[in-house]
Design a protein around this motif. Sequence first.
Motif, mmCIF file in Angstrom:
data_model
loop_
_atom_site.group_PDB
_atom_site.id
_atom_site.type_symbol
_atom_site.label_atom_id
_atom_site.label_comp_id
_atom_site.label_asym_id
_atom_site.label_seq_id
_atom_site.Cartn_x
_atom_site.Cartn_y
_atom_site.Cartn_z
ATOM 1 N N ARG A 163 2.491 4.034 1.171
ATOM 2 C CA ARG A 163 1.126 4.520 0.919
ATOM 3 C C ARG A 163 0.671 4.149 -0.483
ATOM 4 N N GLU A 166 -0.122 0.548 -0.616
ATOM 5 C CA GLU A 166 -1.359 0.243 0.097
ATOM 6 C C GLU A 166 -2.578 0.676 -0.712
ATOM 7 N N ILE A 167 -2.503 1.849 -1.341
ATOM 8 C CA ILE A 167 -3.598 2.315 -2.194
ATOM 9 C C ILE A 167 -3.802 1.352 -3.358
ATOM 10 N N ARG A 169 -2.939 -1.789 -3.417
ATOM 11 C CA ARG A 169 -3.453 -3.062 -2.897
ATOM 12 C C ARG A 169 -4.958 -2.994 -2.668
ATOM 13 N N ARG A 170 -5.403 -1.872 -2.089
ATOM 14 C CA ARG A 170 -6.830 -1.720 -1.825
ATOM 15 C C ARG A 170 -7.632 -1.628 -3.118
ATOM 16 N N ASP A 172 -6.826 -3.006 -5.984
ATOM 17 C CA ASP A 172 -6.881 -4.371 -6.517
ATOM 18 C C ASP A 172 -7.890 -5.212 -5.749
ATOM 19 N N GLU A 173 -7.947 -4.984 -4.441
ATOM 20 C CA GLU A 173 -8.891 -5.735 -3.601
ATOM 21 C C GLU A 173 -10.330 -5.396 -3.993
ATOM 22 N N MET A 174 -10.591 -4.104 -4.238
ATOM 23 C CA MET A 174 -11.929 -3.695 -4.650
ATOM 24 C C MET A 174 -12.291 -4.275 -6.015
#
Length: 242
Positions: A163, A166-167, A169-170, A172-174
């Motif tokens: 988790r 994933e948080i 990663r998201r 960084d994606e944003m």
Amino acid sequence: AAIKEQDAKFVEITTRMTKELGKPITFKLDWDKFINTSQYKSRQDYVSYIRAVAKLPFMAITNEEEGLPWLLNYREPSAKPAMQKYDTITLEVDTTNKTSPPQVRFVPMYYEITPNGSNFIVKMNENGRGNRGIGMVAEFILCKSVALAKEEKEIQRIASEHRSREIERRADEMKNIESENKKAREKYDRDLKQYERDVKKYQKDSTDKHFHCHGSGWVPCTNDWHKGKSRMRECSNCKGKG
């Protein structure tokens, strides 16, 4: 003779486990089952085969990496009273390599333990030459509730790590999306300003006299001779034609 030679070495395992448990316990390898297998019978170099198999107990039982001493002294000391109920540890070598534990998480997949009375029977794949002993598998036999609780805790830890990753990663994606949007806006602003400059220039060129010919259609020579900065009789560029 080859088997007796290896049995003599197993005294080391018996001595170590007797010391660990504080009571007599005997280790043995079930040679009868082994020599009756088709894999053994088909081998011509049976002496070297026996010697290779005889190394397995040291990896399985007294291995410092998750062997029984590791379990009893470090992983779960409460397993010791349960292990003291046994008088014999027997290793059966599975030459078909089809052995696997009932547990499917976090344990070596080449052991299976099936106690029978006072006999602690360990079944092991012949090709299970990893670096992990039977400690993790034995924990499920000797103190199952404790092992299950640890397993659940480990599952939760791994899930929490997943988790968190994933948080991250998201996030960084944003950040990457915001950065790309910022770059796109800046490019749009630059392109818009350039467009506005081009429009103004076009409008100016359409209404004003042409810069080069001043609206006459005749482009004057721009050589320095016409500015009185040359001693030549005529312009070397236009030859006096202006």
